[in-house]
Design a protein around this motif. Sequence first.
Motif, PDB file in Angstrom:
ATOM      1  N   UNK A 114       9.276  34.285   3.566  1.00 34.07           N
ATOM      2  CA  UNK A 114       9.293  34.433   5.019  1.00 34.07           C
ATOM      3  C   UNK A 114       9.896  35.789   5.402  1.00 34.07           C
ATOM      4  N   UNK A 115      11.004  36.147   4.780  1.00 36.21           N
ATOM      5  CA  UNK A 115      11.654  37.423   5.099  1.00 36.21           C
ATOM      6  C   UNK A 115      10.726  38.600   4.809  1.00 36.21           C
ATOM      7  N   UNK A 116       9.973  38.518   3.698  1.00 34.62           N
ATOM      8  CA  UNK A 116       9.109  39.634   3.309  1.00 34.62           C
ATOM      9  C   UNK A 116       7.797  39.643   4.094  1.00 34.62           C
ATOM     10  N   UNK A 117       7.040  38.555   4.012  1.00 38.05           N
ATOM     11  CA  UNK A 117       5.716  38.504   4.639  1.00 38.05           C
ATOM     12  C   UNK A 117       5.808  38.534   6.151  1.00 38.05           C
ATOM     13  N   UNK A 118       6.650  37.670   6.706  1.00 32.49           N
ATOM     14  CA  UNK A 118       6.763  37.592   8.161  1.00 32.49           C
ATOM     15  C   UNK A 118       7.434  38.839   8.721  1.00 32.49           C
ATOM     16  N   UNK A 119       8.330  39.430   7.919  1.00 25.89           N
ATOM     17  CA  UNK A 119       8.953  40.673   8.349  1.00 25.89           C
ATOM     18  C   UNK A 119       7.933  41.796   8.489  1.00 25.89           C
ATOM     19  N   UNK A 120       6.978  41.850   7.555  1.00 23.25           N
ATOM     20  CA  UNK A 120       5.918  42.858   7.643  1.00 23.25           C
ATOM     21  C   UNK A 120       5.014  42.596   8.848  1.00 23.25           C
ATOM     22  N   UNK A 121       4.739  41.328   9.109  1.00 26.47           N
ATOM     23  CA  UNK A 121       3.910  40.978  10.264  1.00 26.47           C
ATOM     24  C   UNK A 121       4.646  41.256  11.572  1.00 26.47           C
ATOM     25  N   UNK A 122       5.958  41.172  11.552  1.00 23.80           N
ATOM     26  CA  UNK A 122       6.745  41.489  12.740  1.00 23.80           C
ATOM     27  C   UNK A 122       6.547  42.953  13.138  1.00 23.80           C
ATOM     28  N   UNK A 123       6.475  43.830  12.145  1.00 19.79           N
ATOM     29  CA  UNK A 123       6.231  45.245  12.446  1.00 19.79           C
ATOM     30  C   UNK A 123       4.875  45.421  13.130  1.00 19.79           C
ATOM     31  N   UNK A 124       3.886  44.649  12.705  1.00 17.85           N
ATOM     32  CA  UNK A 124       2.561  44.719  13.336  1.00 17.85           C
ATOM     33  C   UNK A 124       2.607  44.176  14.770  1.00 17.85           C
ATOM     34  N   UNK A 125       3.376  43.122  14.989  1.00 17.41           N
ATOM     35  CA  UNK A 125       3.533  42.588  16.342  1.00 17.41           C
ATOM     36  C   UNK A 125       4.145  43.631  17.268  1.00 17.41           C
ATOM     37  N   UNK A 126       5.185  44.299  16.801  1.00 21.56           N
ATOM     38  CA  UNK A 126       5.848  45.305  17.619  1.00 21.56           C
ATOM     39  C   UNK A 126       4.904  46.477  17.915  1.00 21.56           C
ATOM     40  N   UNK A 127       4.122  46.875  16.920  1.00 23.26           N
ATOM     41  CA  UNK A 127       3.189  47.981  17.126  1.00 23.26           C
ATOM     42  C   UNK A 127       2.146  47.625  18.182  1.00 23.26           C
ATOM     43  N   UNK A 128       1.680  46.393  18.163  1.00 27.42           N
ATOM     44  CA  UNK A 128       0.698  45.961  19.156  1.00 27.42           C
ATOM     45  C   UNK A 128       1.312  45.880  20.552  1.00 27.42           C
ATOM     46  N   UNK A 129       2.561  45.459  20.636  1.00 27.95           N
ATOM     47  CA  UNK A 129       3.235  45.437  21.933  1.00 27.95           C
ATOM     48  C   UNK A 129       3.364  46.847  22.502  1.00 27.95           C
ATOM     49  N   UNK A 130       3.615  47.824  21.648  1.00 22.88           N
ATOM     50  CA  UNK A 130       3.684  49.215  22.098  1.00 22.88           C
ATOM     51  C   UNK A 130       2.316  49.652  22.611  1.00 22.88           C
ATOM     52  N   UNK A 131       1.267  49.337  21.866  1.00 24.01           N
ATOM     53  CA  UNK A 131      -0.087  49.699  22.297  1.00 24.01           C
ATOM     54  C   UNK A 131      -0.445  49.047  23.629  1.00 24.01           C
ATOM     55  N   UNK A 132       0.035  47.817  23.818  1.00 25.69           N
ATOM     56  CA  UNK A 132      -0.275  47.091  25.054  1.00 25.69           C
ATOM     57  C   UNK A 132       0.580  47.551  26.226  1.00 25.69           C
ATOM     58  N   UNK A 133       1.588  48.386  25.962  1.00 23.96           N
ATOM     59  CA  UNK A 133       2.473  48.840  27.022  1.00 23.96           C
ATOM     60  C   UNK A 133       3.469  47.784  27.453  1.00 23.96           C
ATOM     61  N   UNK A 134       3.723  46.808  26.585  1.00 24.07           N
ATOM     62  CA  UNK A 134       4.630  45.709  26.935  1.00 24.07           C
ATOM     63  C   UNK A 134       5.809  45.619  25.980  1.00 24.07           C
ATOM     64  N   UNK A 135       6.108  46.709  25.276  1.00 25.58           N
ATOM     65  CA  UNK A 135       7.165  46.664  24.273  1.00 25.58           C
ATOM     66  C   UNK A 135       8.557  46.541  24.884  1.00 25.58           C
ATOM     67  N   UNK A 136       8.721  46.899  26.158  1.00 23.80           N
ATOM     68  CA  UNK A 136      10.035  46.793  26.801  1.00 23.80           C
ATOM     69  C   UNK A 136      10.244  45.445  27.485  1.00 23.80           C
ATOM     70  N   UNK A 137       9.185  44.653  27.569  1.00 26.64           N
ATOM     71  CA  UNK A 137       9.279  43.358  28.249  1.00 26.64           C
ATOM     72  C   UNK A 137       9.584  42.269  27.241  1.00 26.64           C
ATOM     73  N   UNK A 138      10.686  41.536  27.450  1.00 25.33           N
ATOM     74  CA  UNK A 138      11.081  40.458  26.548  1.00 25.33           C
ATOM     75  C   UNK A 138      11.355  39.201  27.383  1.00 25.33           C
ATOM     76  N   UNK A 139      10.299  38.566  27.894  1.00 21.29           N
ATOM     77  CA  UNK A 139      10.476  37.453  28.836  1.00 21.29           C
ATOM     78  C   UNK A 139      11.067  36.198  28.213  1.00 21.29           C
TER      79      UNK A 139
END
Length: 216
Positions: A114-139
Amino acid sequence: MRRAFVGAAVASLAVCGALAAVAVPGAHVGRAPAAAASVSRQAPGAVADAVPEAAAGAGGPGTDVASTSGSAFNPTDLAWLQLAAPMTEQAVQLARLVTTRAASPDLRALATAVADTDGAELARLHALLVRAGADQARPHEGHDMPGMTTAVEYAAAEQASGAAFDRLAGTYLREYLEQSVRLAGSESAAGREPATRELAADIRRNRAAELARLTP
């Protein structure tokens, strides 16, 4: 399941896309975080009513998700990203604790995955949030929602040891994995942005495999 409305909450993530409308930068949030957290604990019938109410509080210019975050991302994409990112962050933090504290070798091995695989996927989630312009929003930060390991739960795990620790950690990881599979399935069904849908498919497959490794 300690949060009884889980199935109803994830059955229609497209409806939950209304949450993204109040989460994008510049949008007016219609309820305080504490109130939003209480909504997450309501009975299944209350969930559908709560989401439109939150969206209604986001009226006014600049709150349209497509115009704010780019037409490639629809409300389901944004809602999923903004749920999956903090959920995964908390799970990776817990998994790292489990790798050093669990009595069960199988649980430690799962936590490492979980730490390795999900951690790598977390980086992809953050990158997509930046692309979407929603990286500063944490509702959903700090909310007690299905699949999220709260600060209170993490503290309880830290204070436990031996078999008691394994039971707590196993319960929290199971909730996270089950919820992740459900949410990723909803994104795959109703999302639009290609890279987001691809990540959802990867997460759904990987979380299901991790869940299969978790001892009943």
